[in-house]
Design a protein around this motif. Structure first.
Motif, PDB file in Angstrom:
ATOM      1  N   ASP A 133       0.844  -1.209   0.000  1.00  0.00           N
ATOM      2  CA  ASP A 133       0.000   0.000   0.000  1.00  0.00           C
ATOM      3  C   ASP A 133       0.872   1.249   0.000  1.00  0.00           C
ATOM      4  OD1 ASP A 133      -2.368  -1.517   0.232  1.00  0.00           O
ATOM      5  OD2 ASP A 133      -2.158  -1.587   2.418  1.00  0.00           O
ATOM      6  N   ALA A 134       1.951   1.205   0.783  1.00  0.00           N
ATOM      7  CA  ALA A 134       2.845   2.363   0.879  1.00  0.00           C
ATOM      8  C   ALA A 134       3.555   2.599  -0.445  1.00  0.00           C
ATOM      9  CB  ALA A 134       3.857   2.151   2.003  1.00  0.00           C
ATOM     10  N   ARG A 135       3.973   1.510  -1.094  1.00  0.00           N
ATOM     11  CA  ARG A 135       4.617   1.652  -2.414  1.00  0.00           C
ATOM     12  C   ARG A 135       3.688   2.352  -3.396  1.00  0.00           C
ATOM     13  NH1 ARG A 135       8.227  -3.401  -4.465  1.00  0.00           N
ATOM     14  NH2 ARG A 135       9.717  -3.455  -2.740  1.00  0.00           N
ATOM     15  N   LYS A 141       2.578   9.619  -5.424  1.00  0.00           N
ATOM     16  CA  LYS A 141       3.011  10.930  -4.928  1.00  0.00           C
ATOM     17  C   LYS A 141       4.253  11.438  -5.667  1.00  0.00           C
ATOM     18  CE  LYS A 141       3.483  12.976  -0.800  1.00  0.00           C
ATOM     19  NZ  LYS A 141       4.130  12.982   0.523  1.00  0.00           N
ATOM     20  N   GLY A 142       4.855  10.580  -6.478  1.00  0.00           N
ATOM     21  CA  GLY A 142       5.992  11.007  -7.279  1.00  0.00           C
ATOM     22  C   GLY A 142       7.360  10.712  -6.669  1.00  0.00           C
ATOM     23  N   LEU A 143       7.384   9.836  -5.682  1.00  0.00           N
ATOM     24  CA  LEU A 143       8.689   9.435  -5.121  1.00  0.00           C
ATOM     25  C   LEU A 143       9.460   8.658  -6.192  1.00  0.00           C
ATOM     26  CD1 LEU A 143      10.202   9.421  -2.284  1.00  0.00           C
ATOM     27  CD2 LEU A 143       9.348   7.094  -2.044  1.00  0.00           C
ATOM     28  N   VAL A 148      11.014   3.991  -3.924  1.00  0.00           N
ATOM     29  CA  VAL A 148       9.783   3.202  -3.803  1.00  0.00           C
ATOM     30  C   VAL A 148      10.142   1.723  -3.633  1.00  0.00           C
ATOM     31  CG1 VAL A 148       7.732   2.383  -5.042  1.00  0.00           C
ATOM     32  CG2 VAL A 148       8.294   4.820  -5.043  1.00  0.00           C
ATOM     33  N   LYS A 149      11.116   1.267  -4.414  1.00  0.00           N
ATOM     34  CA  LYS A 149      11.533  -0.144  -4.315  1.00  0.00           C
ATOM     35  C   LYS A 149      12.165  -0.462  -2.967  1.00  0.00           C
ATOM     36  CE  LYS A 149      11.902  -2.041  -8.920  1.00  0.00           C
ATOM     37  NZ  LYS A 149      12.758  -2.097 -10.105  1.00  0.00           N
ATOM     38  N   ASP A 150      12.717   0.571  -2.344  1.00  0.00           N
ATOM     39  CA  ASP A 150      13.349   0.389  -1.033  1.00  0.00           C
ATOM     40  C   ASP A 150      12.345   0.136   0.088  1.00  0.00           C
ATOM     41  OD1 ASP A 150      15.954   0.386  -1.663  1.00  0.00           O
ATOM     42  OD2 ASP A 150      16.305   2.529  -1.281  1.00  0.00           O
ATOM     43  N   MET A 158       6.792   2.834   7.424  1.00  0.00           N
ATOM     44  CA  MET A 158       6.395   3.697   8.537  1.00  0.00           C
ATOM     45  C   MET A 158       7.325   4.903   8.661  1.00  0.00           C
ATOM     46  SD  MET A 158       4.015   4.093  10.723  1.00  0.00           S
ATOM     47  CE  MET A 158       3.144   2.564  11.071  1.00  0.00           C
ATOM     48  N   SER A 159       8.624   4.723   8.391  1.00  0.00           N
ATOM     49  CA  SER A 159       9.553   5.864   8.460  1.00  0.00           C
ATOM     50  C   SER A 159       9.107   6.975   7.531  1.00  0.00           C
ATOM     51  CB  SER A 159      10.958   5.443   8.038  1.00  0.00           C
ATOM     52  OG  SER A 159      11.409   4.420   8.841  1.00  0.00           O
ATOM     53  N   LEU A 160       8.735   6.619   6.313  1.00  0.00           N
ATOM     54  CA  LEU A 160       8.285   7.631   5.350  1.00  0.00           C
ATOM     55  C   LEU A 160       6.993   8.296   5.816  1.00  0.00           C
ATOM     56  CD1 LEU A 160       8.859   5.705   1.988  1.00  0.00           C
ATOM     57  CD2 LEU A 160      10.158   7.687   2.806  1.00  0.00           C
ATOM     58  N   VAL A 161       6.066   7.463   6.261  1.00  0.00           N
ATOM     59  CA  VAL A 161       4.762   7.967   6.701  1.00  0.00           C
ATOM     60  C   VAL A 161       4.920   8.926   7.882  1.00  0.00           C
ATOM     61  CG1 VAL A 161       2.595   7.274   7.835  1.00  0.00           C
ATOM     62  CG2 VAL A 161       3.430   5.999   5.840  1.00  0.00           C
TER      63      VAL A 161
END
Ligand SMILES: [Mn+2]
Length: 391
Positions: A133-135, A141-143, A148-150, A158-161
């Motif tokens: 879901d995060a990917r 969002k344009g990351l 994204v693969k990371d 969760m770190s990104l969120v």
């Protein structure tokens, strides 16, 4: 603000086929009463509201009534998220207009970056989600593709969120996160004497240090408050006991009343008394059927999970064990035996890997119904496995 923190209602759940709805309603009444007595500013339900993605109509009616009583009859704002048991896309039905009555429910990751603002607090409602879901979210969002693969584990996601949430922080306010994951204590908080904390771990687990910037983290997912990673990162636990393992502990279930402007404390806890309790008995057959013993038990009132110890089945071949115990005790939700010949063996249960598939079914049937599979039933089970293996 003053919040009531509860989670894991699992409305519609059953225990070995017995409906828990009445017990869930009984717990709800106590939650409601304390919410009124304490004049809370809102009710947090931290996920696993229903027990399954497609709940029964009975479950839907029950939950609808509960939310109506809280939100419409008593004007409590509701702050809810979906858990791994909920069907995120179904549960978010009506979300947009419920918000007009201060009923906030987030079920998708993309909904989580708009905190609910009160005078003194920012409330972030982050539903259960998985790394995939995060990917999808961060790709949209344009990351960049490599980042994204990371995103491989829930910790990466969760770190990104959380970084995105921290950017939204209003320094003048307190910050509360409501979410639904397994969170293990940070190294400094690990109590090596506690059994619970040592069992929490693994790939699906987040670390409490990730949430350091929040004043309070109100969690759902683990059903006991004793798994809380720290004083300000807490599980409320489920309002009722869902299985026999939980019933073996004598402590009551409960929920928290938290003033978001203050530190969390042990005294925030409010206990819930069970309506119909689940009583675990581990006695010999002779004791179980002895009136001197059972007259002291809450028969026909509470539910029973019974293990007959030192049981010599050869002496009871013609007895319907379950029927006889139900005559005495009322509702027997679980029945188990410990054979007398196994008395001295250390292991309480057999290693399931040592059993063939047919025996697993056989023993499961026996432990639930108290009867052995008939010849005919056995041959049906055998046929199914023969068919499965040939596929
Ligand atoms: Mn749950």
């Amino acid at each position: 603000m003053k919040l009531l923190h509860t989670a894991d209602w699992h409305i519609g759940r059953t225990l070995n086929g017995y409906s828990l709805l009445d017990e869930q309603k009984y717990a709800f009444k106590q939650i409601l009463q304390i919410a009124k007595d304490e004049h809370v500013d809102g009710i947090v339900v931290a996920g696993d509201i229903y027990d399954r993605a497609i709940p029964s109509t009975e479950a839907i009616t029950t939950l609808n009534e509960m939310f109506k009583i809280l939100n419409i009859d008593n004007h409590f704002p509701i702050y809810a998220i979906s858990g791994n048991h909920d069907g995120a896309k179904r549960l978010n039905y009506g979300r947009d207009w419920m918000e007009f009555n201060n009923f906030y429910i987030n079920t998708l990751l993309e909904e989580s970056f708009k905190p609910i603002e009160t005078n003194d607090t920012q409330l972030f409602l982050l539903p259960f989600f998985d790394p995939m879901d995060a990917r999808v979210y961060y790709q949209k969002k344009g990351l960049d593709e490599a980042s994204v693969k990371d995103i491989r584990t829930i910790g990466d996601a969760m770190s990104l969120v959380l970084d995105d949430m921290y950017k939204l922080f209003d320094p003048a306010k307190k910050h509360v996160l409501v979410t639904h994951f397994a969170v293990s204590p940070s190294a400094k908080d690990i109590d090596l004497t506690s059994e619970t904390t040592s069992k929490v771990g693994g790939l699906e687990t987040l670390n409490a240090t990730q949430f350091d910037k929040f004043d309070h983290v109100m969690l759902g997912h683990i059903h006991t408050r004793f798994a809380s990673p720290s004083e300000n990162i807490r599980y409320s636990g489920s309002p009722i006991k869902f299985n026999v393992k939980e019933a073996k502990t004598t402590t009551n279930k409960g929920f928290y009343i938290v003033d978001t402007t203050k530190k969390s404390e042990r005294t925030d806890l409010r206990e819930i008394t069970p309506g119909t309790d689940l009583i675990v008995l581990n006695e010999t057959w002779e004791t179980l059927v002895d009136p001197k013993f059972y007259s002291k038990q809450p028969v026909d009132q509470d539910w029973f999970a019974i293990t007959i110890k030192d049981f010599d089945r050869t002496k009871h071949v013609s007895t319907n064990i379950r029927a006889q115990l139900q005559d005495i005790y009322g509702t027997v939700v679980e029945l188990d035996y410990k054979n007398i010949e196994n008395k001295n063996t250390e292991a309480e249960s057999q290693d399931i890997n040592q059993l063939n598939d047919e025996s697993v079914v056989d023993q499961f049937f026996e432990s639930i119904t108290g009867n052995e599979l008939s010849k005919e039933q056995k041959s049906i089970v055998d046929d199914i496995f023969v068919e499965l293996r040939s596929e």
